[in-house]
Design an enzyme around this catalytic site. Structure first.
Site, PDB file in Angstrom:
ATOM      1  N   HIS A 131      -2.961   7.145   2.952  1.00  0.00           N
ATOM      2  CA  HIS A 131      -3.462   5.877   2.419  1.00  0.00           C
ATOM      3  C   HIS A 131      -4.796   5.577   3.099  1.00  0.00           C
ATOM      4  O   HIS A 131      -4.912   5.627   4.321  1.00  0.00           O
ATOM      5  CB  HIS A 131      -2.450   4.763   2.701  1.00  0.00           C
ATOM      6  CG  HIS A 131      -2.986   3.410   2.410  1.00  0.00           C
ATOM      7  ND1 HIS A 131      -3.606   3.108   1.218  1.00  0.00           N
ATOM      8  CD2 HIS A 131      -3.042   2.275   3.157  1.00  0.00           C
ATOM      9  CE1 HIS A 131      -3.992   1.845   1.242  1.00  0.00           C
ATOM     10  NE2 HIS A 131      -3.667   1.323   2.412  1.00  0.00           N
ATOM     11  N   CYS A 150       0.813  -1.224   0.000  1.00  0.00           N
ATOM     12  CA  CYS A 150       0.000   0.000   0.000  1.00  0.00           C
ATOM     13  C   CYS A 150       0.847   1.275   0.000  1.00  0.00           C
ATOM     14  O   CYS A 150       0.348   2.356  -0.308  1.00  0.00           O
ATOM     15  CB  CYS A 150      -0.945   0.012   1.194  1.00  0.00           C
ATOM     16  SG  CYS A 150      -2.010  -1.424   1.237  1.00  0.00           S
ATOM     17  N   ASN A 205     -10.062   0.399   0.542  1.00  0.00           N
ATOM     18  CA  ASN A 205      -8.598   0.344   0.463  1.00  0.00           C
ATOM     19  C   ASN A 205      -8.201  -0.232  -0.905  1.00  0.00           C
ATOM     20  O   ASN A 205      -8.499  -1.394  -1.193  1.00  0.00           O
ATOM     21  CB  ASN A 205      -8.083  -0.535   1.611  1.00  0.00           C
ATOM     22  CG  ASN A 205      -6.568  -0.660   1.647  1.00  0.00           C
ATOM     23  OD1 ASN A 205      -5.881  -0.332   0.677  1.00  0.00           O
ATOM     24  ND2 ASN A 205      -6.053  -1.149   2.760  1.00  0.00           N
TER      25      ASN A 205
END
Ligand code: COA
Length: 325
Positions: free
Chosen positions: A252, A113, A282
């Site tokens: 994020h 990520c 996500n």
């Protein structure tokens, strides 16, 4: 004076939405649980025939157009992804061909990520050294292929999408500082166990669902708050700035509670945190890429603003980039 900065931005989100209400029909969950525990309302699902490269191509084309460039002007393509089309060739090579970036080198990076942040930092090194003029950085993920749709603790969290930027010499939107780090001792907390050289694919691994991501949610949550705040603080300090001078933090998008805890730790008010988690969930490396492109498109950033992009992910990886708009 010119220095490395962002020349263009773009993103691509699949049209198909999967709402929490839809998920209620798939696993034992509720819109209320997902919203209060994660802040996610819906996520996007890429078409079955779409791989990471197909989404990356769309994001790349819009970033190249936004920068006023042509595919031939791109010198290097860096693709951040954990959902590569295949183990090899790299997704960057596939995208290079599809967009006609005939003069570019291309490679993938895997920082999960944090991949887009790591990609920007890598791109900056090539631009600063004078080796390359225009570096295309893409974060693209088809996370919905990696989740076990019978595991309610993970399948509600992830979505598909792609974002991209061009890094090159610029008078505006300059990268003023960055920090990247890793704590490999946490590598077991979020992982895809099988399909690599440790545990190659067999009938057994498929039967045991080892090709779906596994996560220790609570542990990841606690570490995420700490490492995101630390990474952002380090990059901000390196830029000679204070947290209070940040106009917009673009984190994020993993869990709204993580993001609010990070904001609190950094002493930032809620309105300085860019959020789109409600719409997309996500999207791993694509999350910060899409968020940066959307924050720009929605005019959340004004000329002269200080923007901090911050991420964490499997590895554990973490990093932050400070940009003066
Ligand atoms: N719907 C309903 N209940 C659920 C559920 C869902 N989708 N997922 C888990 N639960 C249940 C659990 O089974 C547990 O039930 P129990 O108490 O009967 O055992 C209960 O909810 C609490 O589970 P817990 O794991 O403690 O919840 P949580 O508040 O920690 O939230 C996460 C779980 C995954 C949302 C949270 O830990 C998280 O976001 N972690 C970070 C994940 C992350 O960011 N990953 C990406 C890193 S890049």
């Amino acid at each position: 004076m010119e220095s490395s900065g962002i020349l263009g931005l773009g993103c691509y989100l699949p049209a198909k939405k999967l709402t929490n209400k839809d998920l209620e029909k798939i696993v034992d969950t509720s819109d209320e649980w997902i919203m209060t525990r994660t802040g996610i309302k819906e996520r996007r699902i890429a078409p079955k025939e779409f791989a990471a490269s197909d989404m990356g191509v769309e994001a790349a084309k819009s970033a190249i157009k936004d920068a006023g460039l042509k595919p031939e002007d791109i010198d290097l393509i860096i693709v951040a992804t954990v959902t590569a089309d295949m183990a090899f060739p790299s997704t960057a090579c596939i995208i290079q061909d599809k967009i006609g970036a005939i003069n570019s080198a291309a490679f993938d990076i895997n920082a999960a990520c944090s991949g887009f942040v790591f990609g920007i930092v890598t791109a900056k090194q090539f631009v600063d050294s004078g080796l390359y003029k225009n570096v295309l950085v893409i974060g693209t993920e088809k996370m919905t292929n990696l989740v076990d749709w019978t595991d309610r603790s993970t399948c509600v969290l992830f979505g598909d999408g792609a974002g991209a930027c061009i890094v090159g010499k610029s008078k505006a939107r300059q990268i003023v500082s960055y920090f990247i780090g890793c704590d490999g001792s946490g590598s077991n907390l979020l992982r895809l166990p099988a399909g690599g050289s440790r545990t190659p694919t067999t009938e057994e691994t498929v039967k045991n669902k080892l090709h779906f991501l596994k996560m220790e949610g609570n542990e990841v949550f606690k570490l995420a708050v700490k490492v995101m705040a630390d990474a952002a603080n380090k990059a901000i300090t390196k830029a000679g700035l204070l947290c209070s001078e940040i106009n917009l933090l673009i984190p994020h998008q993993a869990n709204i509670r993580i993001l609010m805890a990070v904001a609190k730790k950094m002493g930032l008010p809620e309105e300085k945190i860019f959020l789109n988690i409600e719409k997309y969930g996500n999207m791993s490396s694509a999350s910060t890429a899409v968020a940066l492109a959307e924050a720009n498109r929605e005019q959340r950033i004004k000329k002269g603003d200080i923007v901090a992009l911050v991420a964490f992910g499997s590895g554990l990886t973490y990093g932050a980039v400070v940009i003066k708009w």
